[in-house]
Design an enzyme around this catalytic site. Structure first.
Site, PDB file in Angstrom:
ATOM      1  N   TYR A 190       0.802  -0.962   0.018  1.00 31.44           N
ATOM      2  CA  TYR A 190       0.132  -0.016  -0.051  1.00 31.44           C
ATOM      3  C   TYR A 190       0.948   1.222   0.288  1.00 31.44           C
ATOM      4  O   TYR A 190       0.666   2.197  -0.727  1.00 31.44           O
ATOM      5  CB  TYR A 190      -0.874  -0.156   1.113  1.00 31.44           C
ATOM      6  CG  TYR A 190      -1.731   1.270   1.556  1.00 31.44           C
ATOM      7  CD1 TYR A 190      -2.712   1.741   0.515  1.00 31.44           C
ATOM      8  CD2 TYR A 190      -1.268   2.075   2.770  1.00 31.44           C
ATOM      9  CE1 TYR A 190      -3.218   2.990   0.866  1.00 31.44           C
ATOM     10  CE2 TYR A 190      -1.788   3.439   2.788  1.00 31.44           C
ATOM     11  CZ  TYR A 190      -2.786   3.767   2.085  1.00 31.44           C
ATOM     12  OH  TYR A 190      -3.411   5.078   2.183  1.00 31.44           O
ATOM     13  N   PRO A 227       0.637  15.187   2.231  1.00 27.62           N
ATOM     14  CA  PRO A 227      -0.729  14.455   2.915  1.00 27.62           C
ATOM     15  C   PRO A 227      -0.711  13.015   2.653  1.00 27.62           C
ATOM     16  O   PRO A 227      -0.748  12.550   1.448  1.00 27.62           O
ATOM     17  CB  PRO A 227      -2.034  15.248   2.527  1.00 27.62           C
ATOM     18  CG  PRO A 227      -1.582  15.694   1.101  1.00 27.62           C
ATOM     19  CD  PRO A 227      -0.134  16.049   1.114  1.00 27.62           C
ATOM     20  N   ALA A 245      -2.525   9.403   4.155  1.00 28.87           N
ATOM     21  CA  ALA A 245      -3.478   8.723   5.240  1.00 28.87           C
ATOM     22  C   ALA A 245      -2.996   7.998   6.302  1.00 28.87           C
ATOM     23  O   ALA A 245      -1.722   7.350   5.977  1.00 28.87           O
ATOM     24  CB  ALA A 245      -4.451   8.117   4.408  1.00 28.87           C
ATOM     25  N   TYR A 292     -10.366  15.292   0.543  1.00 26.41           N
ATOM     26  CA  TYR A 292     -11.175  14.857  -0.620  1.00 26.41           C
ATOM     27  C   TYR A 292     -12.518  15.259  -0.323  1.00 26.41           C
ATOM     28  O   TYR A 292     -13.234  15.427   0.560  1.00 26.41           O
ATOM     29  CB  TYR A 292     -11.111  13.329  -0.278  1.00 26.41           C
ATOM     30  CG  TYR A 292      -9.713  12.670  -0.736  1.00 26.41           C
ATOM     31  CD1 TYR A 292      -8.958  12.660  -2.019  1.00 26.41           C
ATOM     32  CD2 TYR A 292      -9.082  11.868   0.336  1.00 26.41           C
ATOM     33  CE1 TYR A 292      -7.976  12.174  -2.104  1.00 26.41           C
ATOM     34  CE2 TYR A 292      -8.063  11.341   0.076  1.00 26.41           C
ATOM     35  CZ  TYR A 292      -7.335  11.366  -1.084  1.00 26.41           C
ATOM     36  OH  TYR A 292      -5.972  10.865  -1.439  1.00 26.41           O
ATOM     37  N   ARG A 331      -5.155  -0.224  -8.017  1.00 21.82           N
ATOM     38  CA  ARG A 331      -3.632  -0.187  -7.540  1.00 21.82           C
ATOM     39  C   ARG A 331      -3.575  -1.978  -7.369  1.00 21.82           C
ATOM     40  O   ARG A 331      -4.064  -2.354  -6.488  1.00 21.82           O
ATOM     41  CB  ARG A 331      -3.229   0.380  -6.137  1.00 21.82           C
ATOM     42  CG  ARG A 331      -3.454   1.874  -6.494  1.00 21.82           C
ATOM     43  CD  ARG A 331      -3.539   2.731  -5.199  1.00 21.82           C
ATOM     44  NE  ARG A 331      -3.976   4.289  -5.267  1.00 21.82           N
ATOM     45  CZ  ARG A 331      -4.222   4.856  -4.352  1.00 21.82           C
ATOM     46  NH1 ARG A 331      -4.115   4.697  -3.149  1.00 21.82           N
ATOM     47  NH2 ARG A 331      -4.566   6.270  -4.597  1.00 21.82           N
ATOM     48  N   LYS A 363      -4.514  20.359  -5.075  1.00 20.63           N
ATOM     49  CA  LYS A 363      -3.493  19.137  -5.141  1.00 20.63           C
ATOM     50  C   LYS A 363      -3.935  18.374  -6.364  1.00 20.63           C
ATOM     51  O   LYS A 363      -4.759  17.609  -6.285  1.00 20.63           O
ATOM     52  CB  LYS A 363      -3.331  18.643  -3.982  1.00 20.63           C
ATOM     53  CG  LYS A 363      -2.242  17.300  -3.875  1.00 20.63           C
ATOM     54  CD  LYS A 363      -1.954  16.909  -2.566  1.00 20.63           C
ATOM     55  CE  LYS A 363      -1.102  15.687  -2.589  1.00 20.63           C
ATOM     56  NZ  LYS A 363      -1.669  14.406  -3.101  1.00 20.63           N
ATOM     57  N   HIS A 387      -0.168  12.242  -7.382  1.00 19.12           N
ATOM     58  CA  HIS A 387      -0.330  11.462  -6.312  1.00 19.12           C
ATOM     59  C   HIS A 387       0.610  10.173  -5.883  1.00 19.12           C
ATOM     60  O   HIS A 387       0.439   9.206  -5.734  1.00 19.12           O
ATOM     61  CB  HIS A 387      -1.755  10.673  -6.644  1.00 19.12           C
ATOM     62  CG  HIS A 387      -2.690  10.690  -5.374  1.00 19.12           C
ATOM     63  ND1 HIS A 387      -3.789  11.687  -5.191  1.00 19.12           N
ATOM     64  CD2 HIS A 387      -2.725   9.947  -4.337  1.00 19.12           C
ATOM     65  CE1 HIS A 387      -4.472  11.337  -4.063  1.00 19.12           C
ATOM     66  NE2 HIS A 387      -3.742  10.194  -3.331  1.00 19.12           N
ATOM     67  N   ASP A 414       5.108  17.607  -5.829  1.00 22.30           N
ATOM     68  CA  ASP A 414       5.620  16.231  -5.030  1.00 22.30           C
ATOM     69  C   ASP A 414       5.563  15.153  -6.143  1.00 22.30           C
ATOM     70  O   ASP A 414       5.591  15.048  -7.001  1.00 22.30           O
ATOM     71  CB  ASP A 414       4.616  16.126  -3.676  1.00 22.30           C
ATOM     72  CG  ASP A 414       2.960  15.451  -4.291  1.00 22.30           C
ATOM     73  OD1 ASP A 414       2.842  15.126  -5.309  1.00 22.30           O
ATOM     74  OD2 ASP A 414       2.099  15.598  -3.334  1.00 22.30           O
ATOM     75  N   VAL A 439      10.615  12.902  -5.012  1.00 23.70           N
ATOM     76  CA  VAL A 439      11.960  13.479  -4.485  1.00 23.70           C
ATOM     77  C   VAL A 439      12.258  12.509  -3.202  1.00 23.70           C
ATOM     78  O   VAL A 439      12.020  12.223  -2.382  1.00 23.70           O
ATOM     79  CB  VAL A 439      11.160  14.826  -3.523  1.00 23.70           C
ATOM     80  CG1 VAL A 439      12.559  15.595  -3.008  1.00 23.70           C
ATOM     81  CG2 VAL A 439      10.939  15.598  -4.815  1.00 23.70           C
ATOM     82  N   ARG A 476       6.437   9.476   0.631  1.00 24.58           N
ATOM     83  CA  ARG A 476       7.005   7.883   1.177  1.00 24.58           C
ATOM     84  C   ARG A 476       8.104   8.060   2.187  1.00 24.58           C
ATOM     85  O   ARG A 476       7.959   7.470   2.940  1.00 24.58           O
ATOM     86  CB  ARG A 476       7.031   6.897  -0.066  1.00 24.58           C
ATOM     87  CG  ARG A 476       5.709   6.644  -0.744  1.00 24.58           C
ATOM     88  CD  ARG A 476       5.974   5.637  -2.066  1.00 24.58           C
ATOM     89  NE  ARG A 476       4.811   5.205  -2.752  1.00 24.58           N
ATOM     90  CZ  ARG A 476       4.590   6.190  -3.542  1.00 24.58           C
ATOM     91  NH1 ARG A 476       5.159   7.207  -4.147  1.00 24.58           N
ATOM     92  NH2 ARG A 476       3.359   5.757  -4.667  1.00 24.58           N
TER      93      ARG A 476
HETATM   94  C1  FNR Z   1      -0.520   9.283  -0.096  1.00 22.75           C
HETATM   95  N1  FNR Z   1      -0.983  10.373  -1.116  1.00 22.75           N
HETATM   96  C2  FNR Z   1      -2.055  11.189  -0.524  1.00 22.75           C
HETATM   97  N2  FNR Z   1      -2.518  12.410  -1.051  1.00 22.75           N
HETATM   98  C3  FNR Z   1      -3.623  13.136  -0.487  1.00 22.75           C
HETATM   99  O1  FNR Z   1      -4.046  13.912  -1.326  1.00 22.75           O
HETATM  100  N3  FNR Z   1      -4.361  12.488   0.502  1.00 22.75           N
HETATM  101  C4  FNR Z   1      -4.099  11.301   0.905  1.00 22.75           C
HETATM  102  O2  FNR Z   1      -4.873  10.831   1.803  1.00 22.75           O
HETATM  103  C5  FNR Z   1      -3.071  10.549   0.529  1.00 22.75           C
HETATM  104  N4  FNR Z   1      -2.426   9.509   1.074  1.00 22.75           N
HETATM  105  C6  FNR Z   1      -1.450   8.724   0.763  1.00 22.75           C
HETATM  106  C7  FNR Z   1      -1.071   7.674   1.377  1.00 22.75           C
HETATM  107  C8  FNR Z   1       0.202   6.828   1.166  1.00 22.75           C
HETATM  108  C9  FNR Z   1       0.746   5.741   1.819  1.00 22.75           C
HETATM  109  C10 FNR Z   1       0.962   7.708   0.034  1.00 22.75           C
HETATM  110  C11 FNR Z   1       2.357   7.185  -0.261  1.00 22.75           C
HETATM  111  C12 FNR Z   1       0.600   8.749  -0.571  1.00 22.75           C
HETATM  112  C13 FNR Z   1      -0.095  11.145  -2.076  1.00 22.75           C
HETATM  113  C14 FNR Z   1       0.843  12.097  -1.430  1.00 22.75           C
HETATM  114  O3  FNR Z   1       0.182  13.227  -0.806  1.00 22.75           O
HETATM  115  C15 FNR Z   1       1.665  12.417  -2.442  1.00 22.75           C
HETATM  116  O4  FNR Z   1       1.163  13.079  -3.714  1.00 22.75           O
HETATM  117  C16 FNR Z   1       2.856  11.366  -2.950  1.00 22.75           C
HETATM  118  O5  FNR Z   1       2.927  10.650  -1.857  1.00 22.75           O
HETATM  119  C17 FNR Z   1       4.228  12.147  -3.406  1.00 22.75           C
HETATM  120  O6  FNR Z   1       5.095  11.392  -3.812  1.00 22.75           O
HETATM  121  P1  FNR Z   1       6.217  10.604  -3.200  1.00 22.75           P
HETATM  122  O7  FNR Z   1       7.058  11.566  -2.597  1.00 22.75           O
HETATM  123  O8  FNR Z   1       5.554   9.742  -2.198  1.00 22.75           O
HETATM  124  O9  FNR Z   1       6.993   9.893  -4.063  1.00 22.75           O
END
Ligand code: FNR
Length: 364
Positions: A24, A77, A79, A129, A164, A232, A256, A287, A290, A311
């Site tokens: 996940y 952000p 979750a 959301y 996914r 976003k 995302h 994002d 990076v 991440r």
């Molecule tokens: C996310 N992302 C995300 N985005 C958002 O707008 N609301 C959310 O609740 C979540 N939840 C979420 C959970 C997990 C486990 C991940 C990995 C990502 C997306 C996040 O905000 C962001 O766009 C990406 O994670 C950026 O990419 P990198 O830095 O993970 O490569």
């Protein structure tokens, strides 16, 4: 192994998480083409250093929507931080505060919004959301304003959660200890119900996310809150222009983290057209992918005002709680400062596109 570089934390996190949780966290949508592109596009861009420019002091401090940051770095952000470590969002928000980084809490945070705010020592935003139940969204917005959140980030790339395949294979379902405690439990119930071969969070989004919203609906939200509104998930000049025309306060260029539409470009490749369309009128954040201070420097050189990291912060959290998340953010800030010194750009104002060479394009 003691982690030194941010990617070191990826391996350490994988080894301490259950396979479905690691899937996940690390997975993306579809064939994960965009997921790979995000990182590899940064690697493809060479740097053009200047020399003899007095780099004894390289200043990374900046401001974003009126708030001070030690560096143009923030936590994207995400979750359910409690899925990854019991410190959860309290750990990551403390880490961000200690590192002078922005923290964006997810609507699906696994810790109470007010408790996150109480633990914050730096700027704090809330991501949303748009649910079919607008009342639930509005209630959250009211609580965020009361708790002192500085802005709202509305995620616009997710009318539904994409397929996914790692989550489909694992039958990913949220365990009881990771709950979106800020949203009515009845609205979140599906995400805790397992069904073999399906992803509970995908099923939940089909049920609860509102796919009907359009640009016209932004006015509804704006009329109900004084908080700045940032969008976003913008990837094109066309949508950046619309965002400006609809009076938003900022844009986050994001795919995302490769978790939504697979096949869209790496964010560093989409960033120039958005920056050019916005023309400096609004802050532009980015994002995705990076992993080093040089990556941060490259995004700033293209024209981003702040870079969000996803991440890697959770890799740090999973491995070593608050301290691990803080080390990830600190490392990125220090690497950025070093990259500024070694490219001969002692201030953020020196970071323009002349720092960037022609990308060595290999297929993603
Ligand atoms: C996310 N992302 C995300 N985005 C958002 O707008 N609301 C959310 O609740 C979540 N939840 C979420 C959970 C997990 C486990 C991940 C990995 C990502 C997306 C996040 O905000 C962001 O766009 C990406 O994670 C950026 O990419 P990198 O830095 O993970 O490569």
């Amino acid at each position: 192994m003691k982690p030194l570089r941010v990617p070191d934390y990826a391996d350490l996190a994988r080894s301490c998480l259950a396979a479905d949780v690691a899937g996940y966290l690390n997975g993306g949508a579809g064939a994960e083409w965009t997921l790979r592109a995000n990182e590899s596009a940064y690697s493809a861009i060479p740097l053009r250093p200047r020399v003899l420019t007095d780099v004894e002091r390289c200043a990374t401090a900046t401001t974003l929507l009126g708030a001070d940051l030690a560096a143009p770095i923030g936590v994207a952000p995400m979750a359910y931080h409690r899925l990854f470590h019991p410190d959860g969002e309290i750990g990551t928000v403390r880490a961000a505060g200690a590192a002078g980084a922005l923290f964006v809490a997810s609507m699906f945070a696994s810790t109470d919004l007010a408790e996150i705010a109480a633990a914050a020592t730096g700027p704090l935003w809330l991501q949303l959301y748009w649910l079919r139940d607008r009342g639930a969204v509005l209630e959250l917005v009211g609580r965020a304003a009361e708790a002192g959140y500085g802005a709202l980030a509305l995620t616009v790339d997710t009318p539904r959660v994409a397929r996914r395949y790692r989550d489909l294979r694992s039958g990913f379902t949220l365990p009881a200890h990771a709950r979106a405690v800020n949203v009515d439990a009845a609205l979140m119930a599906t995400s805790h119900v397992a069904e073999a071969g399906t992803s509970a969070i995908e099923r939940h989004s089909l049920e609860r996310f509102d796919p009907r919203i359009t640009w016209a609906d932004l006015a509804w939200l704006r009329e109900r809150t004084a908080l700045p509104l940032v969008l976003k998930g913008i990837l094109t000049a066309e949508d950046a222009e619309l965002a400006v025309r609809h009076g938003v306060d900022g844009i986050i260029v994001s795919n995302h983290g490769g978790r939504q539409l697979d096949g869209v470009p790496a964010t560093i490749d989409a960033l120039p057209e958005v920056v050019d369309a916005v023309g400096g009128g609004l802050p532009v954040l980015v994002d995705g992918g990076v992993r080093t201070g040089s990556d941060v420097l490259k995004a700033l050189a293209v024209g981003a005002d702040t870079v969000l990291v996803g991440r890697p912060v959770l890799w740090g959290l999973a491995h070593a709680g608050t301290e691990g998340a803080q080390d990830v953010l600190q490392t990125l800030r220090e690497e950025l400062e070093e990259a500024m010194a070694l490219t001969g750009r002692p201030t953020l104002a020196h970071l323009d596109r002349s720092v960037l060479g022609t990308p060595n394009r290999t297929p993603y």
